[in-house]
Design an enzyme around this catalytic site. Structure first.
Site, PDB file in Angstrom:
ATOM      1  N   ASP A 187      93.000 -96.525 -48.334  1.00  0.00           N
ATOM      2  CA  ASP A 187      94.448 -96.648 -49.055  1.00  0.00           C
ATOM      3  C   ASP A 187      94.511 -98.307 -50.032  1.00  0.00           C
ATOM      4  O   ASP A 187      94.747 -98.685 -48.914  1.00  0.00           O
ATOM      5  CB  ASP A 187      95.266 -95.496 -48.739  1.00  0.00           C
ATOM      6  CG  ASP A 187      95.710 -95.248 -49.980  1.00  0.00           C
ATOM      7  OD1 ASP A 187      95.192 -95.519 -51.038  1.00  0.00           O
ATOM      8  OD2 ASP A 187      97.694 -94.703 -50.121  1.00  0.00           O
TER       9      ASP A 187
ATOM     10  N   HIS B 261      87.360-101.154 -54.664  1.00  0.00           N
ATOM     11  CA  HIS B 261      86.359-100.508 -54.134  1.00  0.00           C
ATOM     12  C   HIS B 261      85.375-100.866 -53.450  1.00  0.00           C
ATOM     13  O   HIS B 261      84.691-101.037 -51.914  1.00  0.00           O
ATOM     14  CB  HIS B 261      85.259 -98.764 -54.894  1.00  0.00           C
ATOM     15  CG  HIS B 261      86.623 -98.698 -55.485  1.00  0.00           C
ATOM     16  ND1 HIS B 261      87.442 -98.217 -54.478  1.00  0.00           N
ATOM     17  CD2 HIS B 261      86.146 -97.632 -57.067  1.00  0.00           C
ATOM     18  CE1 HIS B 261      87.927 -96.802 -55.259  1.00  0.00           C
ATOM     19  NE2 HIS B 261      87.879 -96.903 -56.651  1.00  0.00           N
TER      20      HIS B 261
ATOM     21  N   SER C 125      87.408 -84.284 -50.852  1.00  0.00           N
ATOM     22  CA  SER C 125      87.745 -83.250 -51.543  1.00  0.00           C
ATOM     23  C   SER C 125      88.460 -83.494 -52.555  1.00  0.00           C
ATOM     24  O   SER C 125      87.441 -82.980 -53.841  1.00  0.00           O
ATOM     25  CB  SER C 125      87.267 -81.872 -51.209  1.00  0.00           C
ATOM     26  OG  SER C 125      89.070 -81.753 -51.237  1.00  0.00           O
TER      27      SER C 125
ATOM     28  N   LEU D  63      79.668 -96.666 -30.296  1.00  0.00           N
ATOM     29  CA  LEU D  63      80.740 -96.368 -31.336  1.00  0.00           C
ATOM     30  C   LEU D  63      80.019 -95.511 -31.788  1.00  0.00           C
ATOM     31  O   LEU D  63      78.639 -95.228 -32.117  1.00  0.00           O
ATOM     32  CB  LEU D  63      80.977 -98.204 -31.785  1.00  0.00           C
ATOM     33  CG  LEU D  63      82.279 -97.110 -33.105  1.00  0.00           C
ATOM     34  CD1 LEU D  63      83.331 -96.453 -32.592  1.00  0.00           C
ATOM     35  CD2 LEU D  63      82.208 -98.629 -34.304  1.00  0.00           C
TER      36      LEU D  63
ATOM     37  N   ILE E 119      99.823 -87.642 -44.851  1.00  0.00           N
ATOM     38  CA  ILE E 119      97.961 -87.337 -44.457  1.00  0.00           C
ATOM     39  C   ILE E 119      96.739 -87.004 -45.412  1.00  0.00           C
ATOM     40  O   ILE E 119      95.613 -86.759 -44.556  1.00  0.00           O
ATOM     41  CB  ILE E 119      97.624 -86.562 -42.556  1.00  0.00           C
ATOM     42  CG1 ILE E 119      98.147 -85.306 -43.174  1.00  0.00           C
ATOM     43  CG2 ILE E 119      98.749 -87.251 -41.998  1.00  0.00           C
ATOM     44  CD1 ILE E 119      98.246 -84.526 -41.935  1.00  0.00           C
TER      45      ILE E 119
END
Length: 243
Positions: free
Chosen positions: A22, A39, A68, A133, A197
């Protein structure tokens, strides 16, 4: 939370770390730049964080890339984000594969462009045998929708006689989530100072430790990851049991 020095990082990191990335927009706004610039810098932070997690020995790293709810953003911003996603999938897969990183994408692929879905499928297939990973990208993802989808699968299995209602338990639900086969996150980190969250891993994060940091995502890196892990190791994880 201030970043702890590198030498303070515990030897063993959590098995699974999930991050709500964020602050890209706020980072750009503070510098008088378009959100797209934030971004792009955020994508650089993804590479830094993935590399750091692999070097530290983290087994699973889940990044909340596009929710979403993000589809509600201005059309131009969504288009730019999808463009960045295409670039990431085209340019980073070789790097991931070279470093033994397996890529898995969770979320509603029906809303993604057909070319993006093909890139995802190709990337998952190419890296499927890697073990250093597992990088999980949550794209077009919503925790509530994931639970709805799991409920539908359970309902179909019951209706078609493959499952009895009495056999529905936590394992049955977990086996029908997008993350089946992946352990629940031990640590969930959110950047930018927000403390929620946001519909992320609602079922899987039931007992995760939550660490909220002020750093905006484009500035996130190894030091911040180490600091969050350091805080994680200072927690007393009882899973509901008494002291």
């Amino acid at each position: 939370m201030e970043a702890a020095p590198s030498h303070a990082m515990p030897v063993a990191p959590p098995v699974h770390i999930a991050i709500i990335m964020d602050g890209n927009g706020r980072w750009a706004k503070a510098r008088g730049l378009p959100r797209t610039a934030g971004h792009k810098r955020g994508a650089e932070a993804v590479r830094r964080t993935v590399e750091a997690a692999r070097e530290m020995g983290v087994s699973y790293l889940t990044l909340y890339g596009f929710s979403s709810e993000n589809w509600k953003r201005p059309e131009g911003e969504v288009t730019d984000l999808m463009g960045l996603l295409r670039l990431y999938l085209r340019n980073e897969v070789k790097h991931l594969h070279k470093n033994g990183i397996r890529l898995k994408v969770i979320g509603d692929r029906q809303r993604l462009g057909a070319d993006i879905v093909r890139l995802i499928e190709d990337a998952e297939a190419k890296t499927s045998g890697n073990t250093a990973l597992t990088l999980v990208l949550a794209l077009s993802y919503g925790g509530r929708q994931e639970l709805v989808d799991a409920a539908r699968k359970l309902a179909r299995d019951v209706a078609e006689g493959r499952l009895s209602p009495e056999a529905i338990d936590e394992d049955a639900v977990g086996a029908r989530l997008y993350t089946t086969g992946i352990p629940d996150p031990d640590l969930i980190i959110r950047t930018s100072g927000e403390q929620r969250i946001s519909n992320f891993l609602l079922w899987q994060g039931a007992y995760a430790e939550l660490v909220f940091i002020e750093t905006l995502w484009p500035e996130f890196g190894r030091a911040e990851l180490e600091s969050a892990i350091h805080e994680f190791h200072g927690r007393d994880r009882r899973y509901g049991a008494a002291r």
